[in-house]
Design a protein around this motif. Sequence first.
Motif, PDB file in Angstrom:
ATOM      1  N   THR A  22     -11.741  16.658   4.570  1.00  0.00           N
ATOM      2  CA  THR A  22     -11.692  15.597   3.565  1.00  0.00           C
ATOM      3  C   THR A  22     -11.547  14.203   4.143  1.00  0.00           C
ATOM      4  OG1 THR A  22      -9.289  15.828   3.326  1.00  0.00           O
ATOM      5  CG2 THR A  22     -10.675  17.182   1.893  1.00  0.00           C
ATOM      6  N   ARG A  23     -11.157  14.085   5.395  1.00  0.00           N
ATOM      7  CA  ARG A  23     -10.926  12.739   5.942  1.00  0.00           C
ATOM      8  C   ARG A  23     -10.989  12.756   7.452  1.00  0.00           C
ATOM      9  NH1 ARG A  23      -4.849  10.866   4.949  1.00  0.00           N
ATOM     10  NH2 ARG A  23      -5.508  11.150   2.800  1.00  0.00           N
ATOM     11  N   SER A  24     -11.054  11.572   8.012  1.00  0.00           N
ATOM     12  CA  SER A  24     -10.859  11.382   9.449  1.00  0.00           C
ATOM     13  C   SER A  24      -9.954  10.178   9.633  1.00  0.00           C
ATOM     14  CB  SER A  24     -12.189  11.186  10.176  1.00  0.00           C
ATOM     15  OG  SER A  24     -12.776   9.951   9.817  1.00  0.00           O
ATOM     16  N   LEU A  25      -9.188  10.182  10.707  1.00  0.00           N
ATOM     17  CA  LEU A  25      -8.287   9.079  11.016  1.00  0.00           C
ATOM     18  C   LEU A  25      -8.520   8.608  12.444  1.00  0.00           C
ATOM     19  CD1 LEU A  25      -4.876  10.377   9.557  1.00  0.00           C
ATOM     20  CD2 LEU A  25      -6.376   8.639   8.548  1.00  0.00           C
ATOM     21  N   SER A  26      -8.550   7.295  12.634  1.00  0.00           N
ATOM     22  CA  SER A  26      -8.577   6.751  13.993  1.00  0.00           C
ATOM     23  C   SER A  26      -7.179   6.860  14.577  1.00  0.00           C
ATOM     24  CB  SER A  26      -9.021   5.296  13.972  1.00  0.00           C
ATOM     25  OG  SER A  26      -8.008   4.486  13.362  1.00  0.00           O
ATOM     26  N   TYR A  27      -7.060   6.646  15.876  1.00  0.00           N
ATOM     27  CA  TYR A  27      -5.734   6.684  16.487  1.00  0.00           C
ATOM     28  C   TYR A  27      -4.826   5.588  15.919  1.00  0.00           C
ATOM     29  CZ  TYR A  27      -6.366  10.446  19.795  1.00  0.00           C
ATOM     30  OH  TYR A  27      -6.531  11.688  20.345  1.00  0.00           O
ATOM     31  N   GLN A  28      -5.402   4.430  15.653  1.00  0.00           N
ATOM     32  CA  GLN A  28      -4.608   3.351  15.072  1.00  0.00           C
ATOM     33  C   GLN A  28      -4.098   3.742  13.688  1.00  0.00           C
ATOM     34  OE1 GLN A  28      -6.635  -0.438  14.022  1.00  0.00           O
ATOM     35  NE2 GLN A  28      -5.066  -1.433  15.285  1.00  0.00           N
ATOM     36  N   GLU A  29      -4.974   4.348  12.876  1.00  0.00           N
ATOM     37  CA  GLU A  29      -4.579   4.766  11.534  1.00  0.00           C
ATOM     38  C   GLU A  29      -3.543   5.891  11.583  1.00  0.00           C
ATOM     39  OE1 GLU A  29      -8.724   3.926   9.057  1.00  0.00           O
ATOM     40  OE2 GLU A  29      -8.534   5.733  10.291  1.00  0.00           O
ATOM     41  N   LEU A  30      -3.742   6.852  12.458  1.00  0.00           N
ATOM     42  CA  LEU A  30      -2.808   7.970  12.560  1.00  0.00           C
ATOM     43  C   LEU A  30      -1.426   7.482  12.975  1.00  0.00           C
ATOM     44  CD1 LEU A  30      -2.210  11.005  12.499  1.00  0.00           C
ATOM     45  CD2 LEU A  30      -3.046  11.142  14.865  1.00  0.00           C
ATOM     46  N   CYS A  31      -1.384   6.549  13.898  1.00  0.00           N
ATOM     47  CA  CYS A  31      -0.103   6.008  14.344  1.00  0.00           C
ATOM     48  C   CYS A  31       0.587   5.240  13.216  1.00  0.00           C
ATOM     49  CB  CYS A  31      -0.312   5.105  15.555  1.00  0.00           C
ATOM     50  SG  CYS A  31       1.214   4.541  16.343  1.00  0.00           S
ATOM     51  N   HIS A  32      -0.173   4.411  12.502  1.00  0.00           N
ATOM     52  CA  HIS A  32       0.393   3.605  11.413  1.00  0.00           C
ATOM     53  C   HIS A  32       0.943   4.503  10.300  1.00  0.00           C
ATOM     54  CE1 HIS A  32       0.826   0.401   8.426  1.00  0.00           C
ATOM     55  NE2 HIS A  32       0.121   1.153   7.595  1.00  0.00           N
ATOM     56  N   ILE A  33       0.151   5.511   9.904  1.00  0.00           N
ATOM     57  CA  ILE A  33       0.582   6.393   8.823  1.00  0.00           C
ATOM     58  C   ILE A  33       1.794   7.218   9.243  1.00  0.00           C
ATOM     59  CG2 ILE A  33      -0.108   8.413   7.456  1.00  0.00           C
ATOM     60  CD1 ILE A  33      -2.967   7.231   7.440  1.00  0.00           C
ATOM     61  N   SER A  34       1.796   7.681  10.480  1.00  0.00           N
ATOM     62  CA  SER A  34       2.922   8.479  10.982  1.00  0.00           C
ATOM     63  C   SER A  34       4.208   7.671  10.976  1.00  0.00           C
ATOM     64  CB  SER A  34       2.620   8.992  12.388  1.00  0.00           C
ATOM     65  OG  SER A  34       1.480   9.825  12.396  1.00  0.00           O
ATOM     66  N   ARG A  35       4.112   6.410  11.330  1.00  0.00           N
ATOM     67  CA  ARG A  35       5.296   5.543  11.311  1.00  0.00           C
ATOM     68  C   ARG A  35       5.785   5.323   9.878  1.00  0.00           C
ATOM     69  NH1 ARG A  35       6.899   2.576  15.631  1.00  0.00           N
ATOM     70  NH2 ARG A  35       7.546   0.874  14.271  1.00  0.00           N
ATOM     71  N   ALA A  36       4.838   5.206   8.943  1.00  0.00           N
ATOM     72  CA  ALA A  36       5.230   5.049   7.538  1.00  0.00           C
ATOM     73  C   ALA A  36       5.972   6.295   7.057  1.00  0.00           C
ATOM     74  CB  ALA A  36       3.988   4.796   6.682  1.00  0.00           C
ATOM     75  N   VAL A  37       5.450   7.475   7.406  1.00  0.00           N
ATOM     76  CA  VAL A  37       6.116   8.727   7.045  1.00  0.00           C
ATOM     77  C   VAL A  37       7.504   8.777   7.684  1.00  0.00           C
ATOM     78  CG1 VAL A  37       6.060  11.244   7.296  1.00  0.00           C
ATOM     79  CG2 VAL A  37       3.955  10.000   6.741  1.00  0.00           C
ATOM     80  N   GLY A  38       7.581   8.391   8.952  1.00  0.00           N
ATOM     81  CA  GLY A  38       8.858   8.425   9.666  1.00  0.00           C
ATOM     82  C   GLY A  38       9.897   7.502   9.059  1.00  0.00           C
ATOM     83  N   ALA A  39       9.462   6.313   8.690  1.00  0.00           N
ATOM     84  CA  ALA A  39      10.402   5.341   8.123  1.00  0.00           C
ATOM     85  C   ALA A  39      10.971   5.856   6.791  1.00  0.00           C
ATOM     86  CB  ALA A  39       9.705   3.999   7.920  1.00  0.00           C
ATOM     87  N   ALA A  40      10.104   6.398   5.943  1.00  0.00           N
ATOM     88  CA  ALA A  40      10.567   6.922   4.659  1.00  0.00           C
ATOM     89  C   ALA A  40      11.457   8.148   4.851  1.00  0.00           C
ATOM     90  CB  ALA A  40       9.364   7.264   3.781  1.00  0.00           C
ATOM     91  N   LEU A  41      11.079   9.002   5.793  1.00  0.00           N
ATOM     92  CA  LEU A  41      11.816  10.240   6.029  1.00  0.00           C
ATOM     93  C   LEU A  41      13.189   9.986   6.649  1.00  0.00           C
ATOM     94  CD1 LEU A  41      11.726  13.360   5.976  1.00  0.00           C
ATOM     95  CD2 LEU A  41      10.663  13.259   8.253  1.00  0.00           C
ATOM     96  N   SER A  42      13.312   8.886   7.376  1.00  0.00           N
ATOM     97  CA  SER A  42      14.574   8.614   8.079  1.00  0.00           C
ATOM     98  C   SER A  42      15.748   8.443   7.111  1.00  0.00           C
ATOM     99  CB  SER A  42      14.430   7.361   8.957  1.00  0.00           C
ATOM    100  OG  SER A  42      14.239   6.200   8.164  1.00  0.00           O
ATOM    101  N   ARG A  43      15.469   8.210   5.834  1.00  0.00           N
ATOM    102  CA  ARG A  43      16.538   8.099   4.837  1.00  0.00           C
ATOM    103  C   ARG A  43      17.039   9.466   4.389  1.00  0.00           C
ATOM    104  NH1 ARG A  43      15.291   6.178   0.108  1.00  0.00           N
ATOM    105  NH2 ARG A  43      13.043   6.567   0.242  1.00  0.00           N
ATOM    106  N   HIS A  44      16.301  10.533   4.786  1.00  0.00           N
ATOM    107  CA  HIS A  44      16.617  11.875   4.292  1.00  0.00           C
ATOM    108  C   HIS A  44      17.207  12.802   5.356  1.00  0.00           C
ATOM    109  CE1 HIS A  44      14.471  11.336   0.414  1.00  0.00           C
ATOM    110  NE2 HIS A  44      13.686  10.540   1.123  1.00  0.00           N
ATOM    111  N   ILE A  45      17.012  12.483   6.640  1.00  0.00           N
ATOM    112  CA  ILE A  45      17.489  13.397   7.683  1.00  0.00           C
ATOM    113  C   ILE A  45      18.270  12.638   8.750  1.00  0.00           C
ATOM    114  CG2 ILE A  45      15.523  14.957   7.364  1.00  0.00           C
ATOM    115  CD1 ILE A  45      14.464  13.910  10.103  1.00  0.00           C
ATOM    116  N   ARG A  46      19.043  13.398   9.486  1.00  0.00           N
ATOM    117  CA  ARG A  46      19.734  12.868  10.662  1.00  0.00           C
ATOM    118  C   ARG A  46      18.980  13.286  11.918  1.00  0.00           C
ATOM    119  NH1 ARG A  46      23.621  15.568   7.948  1.00  0.00           N
ATOM    120  NH2 ARG A  46      23.857  17.061   9.665  1.00  0.00           N
ATOM    121  N   PRO A  47      19.244  12.644  13.050  1.00  0.00           N
ATOM    122  CA  PRO A  47      18.551  13.030  14.297  1.00  0.00           C
ATOM    123  C   PRO A  47      18.754  14.502  14.627  1.00  0.00           C
ATOM    124  CG  PRO A  47      19.678  10.934  14.588  1.00  0.00           C
ATOM    125  CD  PRO A  47      20.097  11.457  13.243  1.00  0.00           C
ATOM    126  N   ARG A  48      17.720  15.083  15.200  1.00  0.00           N
ATOM    127  CA  ARG A  48      17.707  16.469  15.676  1.00  0.00           C
ATOM    128  C   ARG A  48      17.892  17.476  14.529  1.00  0.00           C
ATOM    129  NH1 ARG A  48      20.468  13.654  19.267  1.00  0.00           N
ATOM    130  NH2 ARG A  48      22.530  14.469  18.700  1.00  0.00           N
TER     131      ARG A  48
END
Length: 501
Positions: A22-48
């Motif tokens: 359904t889609r393709s992502l460039s490395y720039q897009e994959l990195c940007h989206i992954s960081r967005a997921v990480g930032a939102a997720l960081s409110r829900h989990i602790r390290p490790r």
Amino acid sequence: MLQYLERAASLSPGQTACVDETRSLSYQELCHISRAVGAALSRHIRPRQPVAVYMEKGCAALSAFFGVVYAGGFYSYFNPELPTARLEQIQSVLGASCVITDQAHRSVMEEIFPASSILLVEELMISQEDQSPLAAIRASMIDTDPLYVNFTSGSTGLPKGVLVSHRSVLDFIDVFADTFSFTSNDRIGNQAPFDFDVSVKDIYGALKAQATLVIIPRRLFSRPKELLDFLCEHKVTALIWAVSALCLISTFHGLDYRTPDTVNKVLFSGEVMPLKHLKTWMDHLPQAQFVNLYGPTEITCNCTYHILDRERDYQGGIPIGRPFPNEEVFLLDGEDREIHEPGPIGELCVRGTALALGYYRSPQQTAAAFVPDPRNPAYPELIYRTGDLGRYTQDGEFMYSGRKDFQIKHLGHRVELEEIERAVSALPGVDRCCCVYQEERQKIHAFYVGEVEAAQLRRQIKEQLPYFMVPSTLTAVERFPLTKNGKIDRKELLKGGGSHA
């Protein structure tokens, strides 16, 4: 491992990182989206902390994986092919506080997780959350932090979670990508499910080389012609596949229909490669490099490799080869003495950085498999006992000799089931053979794919093998049932039917 992603995004921002249906992502897009997921997720989990990821394999799943790591956690892929009861078992061990899924799969996760713990990837990917927490999380991370946990079957009745660190993946993937000359021109065709460690080579091998990961829809692995069309249309250059996936194509003569001639690397693992199928592939891809890989999940993908020589006769079996750099592979006999000379069979053991951290929340099972090196009484040093048997060849390579539990005592003789399988597979009219031993009945059951009648095959086997190695039953099957990891499902074979002799 995030440094691989960020380096690719910096050096090759427009390069396609991944492609799915359904889609393709460039490395720039994959990195940007992954960081967005990480930032939102960081409110829900602790390290490790572990985070479950439940969706079809694809670009979104990759962004969820990397997002979990950006948030300081480690991921575990919940495969949609698994029944809900099995996922519940996995979660009972994992104890993830939340799951990332998509709208299409949300209802299944509602049976396992409370609604407040279910996070939708569609919302996480477009999150505009403050990313400042990511820097603090990153600063506290070290290379022995866990990266992922893959679950395998466990003897206790609960699945075992093999926990693997960043350091182990870095140690292996750096060498793996260099050894087989992966480059940014490669397009790696992903066959393995994302909860199977073969996919680790696909995902992180692509990141390391800044190559493109082509994620093949799982349904195509029951449709050989469509699968070959897909490989050709996407100009796939590398296949890092389970043996059974390659045999699916060769069994149904798919390469006569269409040859994916852009493929220049075929790396296989998981089971012994039948010589007939190997020859079919090598004949159709005369310029490609073929590699036999060996290694259990617990040592991070693979610990040995053998590059096939087209001029060599492999009738005696394909070696599993020599260790990758920075890994020691050795043999221990039944008294824990090291074997050095060719011939004698011992247990394959592994030492090195690539060893997994152990089994998640299972200290007893960890202690049983990851043990002190009996050769070294001077200081603590762990090795992994694979449970596989091997021997040295005359030129110092390792030859796989079967599982400890595949070496049976039958009619007073020690028998390797793999030896029977190899002999039967070499007979006219047989494409492939698999043997299962029923200890309680003292019977060897052989299942085969091929045109030959079972009665005729029995006569041929008796001419090739001693009486104590002749299977008790021969059953013709249309195809072998497979586990979710692409290996032959031996338990399911015993339940099935076929023509017997």
